[in-house]
Scaffold this active site. Structure first.
Site, PDB file in Angstrom:
ATOM      1  N   LYS A  31      11.734  -5.197   5.301  1.00  0.00           N
ATOM      2  CA  LYS A  31      10.766  -4.822   4.268  1.00  0.00           C
ATOM      3  C   LYS A  31      10.610  -3.309   4.202  1.00  0.00           C
ATOM      4  CE  LYS A  31       6.040  -5.269   4.396  1.00  0.00           C
ATOM      5  NZ  LYS A  31       5.359  -4.172   3.687  1.00  0.00           N
ATOM      6  N   ASP A  56       8.372  -3.919  -1.120  1.00  0.00           N
ATOM      7  CA  ASP A  56       6.941  -4.231  -1.193  1.00  0.00           C
ATOM      8  C   ASP A  56       6.245  -3.110  -1.956  1.00  0.00           C
ATOM      9  OD1 ASP A  56       4.485  -5.366  -0.802  1.00  0.00           O
ATOM     10  OD2 ASP A  56       4.320  -4.797   1.305  1.00  0.00           O
ATOM     11  N   LYS A  58       4.180  -3.707  -4.736  1.00  0.00           N
ATOM     12  CA  LYS A  58       2.906  -4.210  -5.297  1.00  0.00           C
ATOM     13  C   LYS A  58       2.652  -3.645  -6.699  1.00  0.00           C
ATOM     14  CE  LYS A  58       0.658  -5.248  -0.889  1.00  0.00           C
ATOM     15  NZ  LYS A  58       1.616  -4.675   0.100  1.00  0.00           N
ATOM     16  N   HIS A  60       1.579  -3.162 -10.497  1.00  0.00           N
ATOM     17  CA  HIS A  60       0.352  -3.543 -11.208  1.00  0.00           C
ATOM     18  C   HIS A  60       0.157  -2.563 -12.359  1.00  0.00           C
ATOM     19  CE1 HIS A  60      -4.171  -4.856 -10.722  1.00  0.00           C
ATOM     20  NE2 HIS A  60      -3.697  -5.038 -11.938  1.00  0.00           N
ATOM     21  N   ASP A  61       0.529  -3.000 -13.569  1.00  0.00           N
ATOM     22  CA  ASP A  61       0.408  -2.119 -14.738  1.00  0.00           C
ATOM     23  C   ASP A  61       0.481  -3.002 -15.974  1.00  0.00           C
ATOM     24  OD1 ASP A  61       0.549   0.211 -16.470  1.00  0.00           O
ATOM     25  OD2 ASP A  61       1.367   1.322 -14.765  1.00  0.00           O
ATOM     26  N   ILE A  62       0.552  -2.415 -17.149  1.00  0.00           N
ATOM     27  CA  ILE A  62       0.669  -3.250 -18.348  1.00  0.00           C
ATOM     28  C   ILE A  62       2.036  -3.943 -18.324  1.00  0.00           C
ATOM     29  CG2 ILE A  62      -0.921  -1.831 -19.708  1.00  0.00           C
ATOM     30  CD1 ILE A  62       1.571  -0.664 -21.141  1.00  0.00           C
ATOM     31  N   THR A  65       5.295  -1.938 -18.893  1.00  0.00           N
ATOM     32  CA  THR A  65       5.619  -0.978 -17.832  1.00  0.00           C
ATOM     33  C   THR A  65       6.140  -1.691 -16.581  1.00  0.00           C
ATOM     34  OG1 THR A  65       3.987   0.559 -18.683  1.00  0.00           O
ATOM     35  CG2 THR A  65       4.642   0.866 -16.396  1.00  0.00           C
ATOM     36  N   THR A 116      -5.910  -8.343   1.822  1.00  0.00           N
ATOM     37  CA  THR A 116      -6.599  -8.787   3.041  1.00  0.00           C
ATOM     38  C   THR A 116      -7.516  -7.694   3.587  1.00  0.00           C
ATOM     39  OG1 THR A 116      -4.618  -8.194   4.231  1.00  0.00           O
ATOM     40  CG2 THR A 116      -4.926 -10.514   3.760  1.00  0.00           C
ATOM     41  N   GLN A 186      -5.221  -4.645  11.744  1.00  0.00           N
ATOM     42  CA  GLN A 186      -5.207  -5.974  11.125  1.00  0.00           C
ATOM     43  C   GLN A 186      -6.380  -6.766  11.684  1.00  0.00           C
ATOM     44  OE1 GLN A 186      -3.356  -6.940   8.709  1.00  0.00           O
ATOM     45  NE2 GLN A 186      -1.271  -6.142   8.855  1.00  0.00           N
ATOM     46  N   ARG A 207       4.342  -3.136  13.223  1.00  0.00           N
ATOM     47  CA  ARG A 207       4.178  -2.372  14.462  1.00  0.00           C
ATOM     48  C   ARG A 207       4.494  -3.107  15.758  1.00  0.00           C
ATOM     49  NH1 ARG A 207      -1.380  -0.370  12.192  1.00  0.00           N
ATOM     50  NH2 ARG A 207      -1.055  -2.391  11.216  1.00  0.00           N
TER      51      ARG A 207
HETATM   52  O1  C5P Z   1       2.372  -3.238  11.378  1.00  0.00           O
HETATM   53  P1  C5P Z   1       1.939  -4.524  10.776  1.00  0.00           P
HETATM   54  O2  C5P Z   1       2.568  -5.744  11.438  1.00  0.00           O
HETATM   55  O3  C5P Z   1       0.446  -4.645  10.655  1.00  0.00           O
HETATM   56  O4  C5P Z   1       2.566  -4.453   9.313  1.00  0.00           O
HETATM   57  C1  C5P Z   1       2.299  -5.380   8.344  1.00  0.00           C
HETATM   58  C2  C5P Z   1       3.053  -5.038   7.074  1.00  0.00           C
HETATM   59  O5  C5P Z   1       2.653  -5.955   6.073  1.00  0.00           O
HETATM   60  C3  C5P Z   1       2.766  -3.651   6.542  1.00  0.00           C
HETATM   61  O6  C5P Z   1       3.967  -3.197   5.921  1.00  0.00           O
HETATM   62  C4  C5P Z   1       1.689  -3.883   5.502  1.00  0.00           C
HETATM   63  O7  C5P Z   1       1.756  -2.964   4.442  1.00  0.00           O
HETATM   64  C5  C5P Z   1       2.030  -5.271   5.009  1.00  0.00           C
HETATM   65  N1  C5P Z   1       0.911  -6.046   4.473  1.00  0.00           N
HETATM   66  C6  C5P Z   1      -0.240  -6.331   5.201  1.00  0.00           C
HETATM   67  N2  C5P Z   1      -1.236  -7.087   4.665  1.00  0.00           N
HETATM   68  C7  C5P Z   1      -1.124  -7.539   3.437  1.00  0.00           C
HETATM   69  C8  C5P Z   1       0.026  -7.271   2.697  1.00  0.00           C
HETATM   70  C9  C5P Z   1       1.030  -6.510   3.268  1.00  0.00           C
HETATM   71  O8  C5P Z   1      -0.371  -5.941   6.331  1.00  0.00           O
HETATM   72  N3  C5P Z   1      -2.083  -8.300   2.937  1.00  0.00           N
END
Ligand code: C5P
Length: 228
Positions: A31, A56, A58, A60-62, A65, A116, A186, A207
């Site tokens: 990713k 990834d 994400k 988000h626009d008209i 676009t 989240t 998280q 991570r």
């Molecule tokens: O380092 P970690 O395991 O927390 O990374 C999670 C990955 O998932 C990151 O790239 C983060 O941007 C992505 N992500 C997230 N939560 C979401 C959507 C995507 O942590 N709801």
């Protein structure tokens, strides 16, 4: 079986390449997110030639676009691409129509419902009257009806979504922490094994892999949890 996606969150393409090589035996997908894409653009994505790649971004626009953005990305042949379900039916349908031009190799579109990072109060502040669960389900149904292939969701939403939507939609799940690893920012995590048995198709892990002393070994240990 549940697959493993390594989130290569860095602006440094050489670092991303090293991680990509290290995790290649254990991860079915890599990713690349906003920070990598904004720093390195399409040329940077091409450097990560281990396929498949999950972009990834994400979107988000008209609708016009977003459709243009999807068309611009097709030459990179990403396997997955994210967009915000909050962009609405027409935006998602436009993205799907643009992706369909690539035929069988088109990127799968994954919708993000409620970030989240938003708790109930923060969501309410944005004008959403119902609770988080209700909003996640509403946006999930809308996105799938409009042409999304699946959803990015929290591990704690998997069973609700599977119960409501059945086995078909792809569920891609970040916020995964192997037992005993540091949680970082998280908030509500699950172990790889828990999320897999709840019904995730893919787990996104950043991570716990990239900050490990040996990223290859960390990815292998997580992958082993998914088969064992
Ligand atoms: O380092 P970690 O395991 O927390 O990374 C999670 C990955 O998932 C990151 O790239 C983060 O941007 C992505 N992500 C997230 N939560 C979401 C959507 C995507 O942590 N709801």
């Amino acid at each position: 079986m549940t697959g493993l996606i390594a989130a290569l969150d860095t602006t440094d393409p050489q670092q991303a390449r090293r991680w990509a090589t290290a995790v290649a035996p254990s991860c079915g997908m890599l990713k690349l997110g906003l920070e990598f894409y904004l720093a390195n653009g399409a040329a940077g994505v091409r450097l990560i030639d281990d396929r498949p790649v999950f972009l990834d971004l994400k979107l988000h626009d008209i609708p016009n676009t977003v459709a243009g953005g999807v068309r611009a990305i097709l030459p990179l042949r990403p396997a997955f691409l994210t967009l915000h379900a909050g962009g609405g039916r027409a935006m998602i349908a436009a993205a799907r129509a643009a992706a369909d031009v690539a035929g069988a190799d088109r990127p799968k579109l994954l919708a993000v419902t409620v970030l989240t990072s938003l708790d109930a109060e923060a969501l309410h502040e944005t004008g959403v009257a119902g609770g988080t669960r209700q909003q996640v389900l509403r946006l999930a149904r809308l996105a799938l009806a409009a042409g999304a292939d699946g959803l990015v969701c929290s591990a704690h939403e998997i069973s609700t979504l599977r119960d409501a939507l059945g086995p078909e939609p792809l569920l891609v799940v970040p916020g995964i922490r192997p037992a005993g690893s540091a949680v970082g920012d998280q908030a509500r995590t699950m172990t790889p094994r828990e999320a897999a048995s709840a019904g995730a198709d893919w787990l996104v892990v950043g991570r716990p892999i990239t900050a490990a002393a040996d990223p290859g070994a960390a990815a292998a240990a997580i992958a082993a949890e998914l088969v064992g």
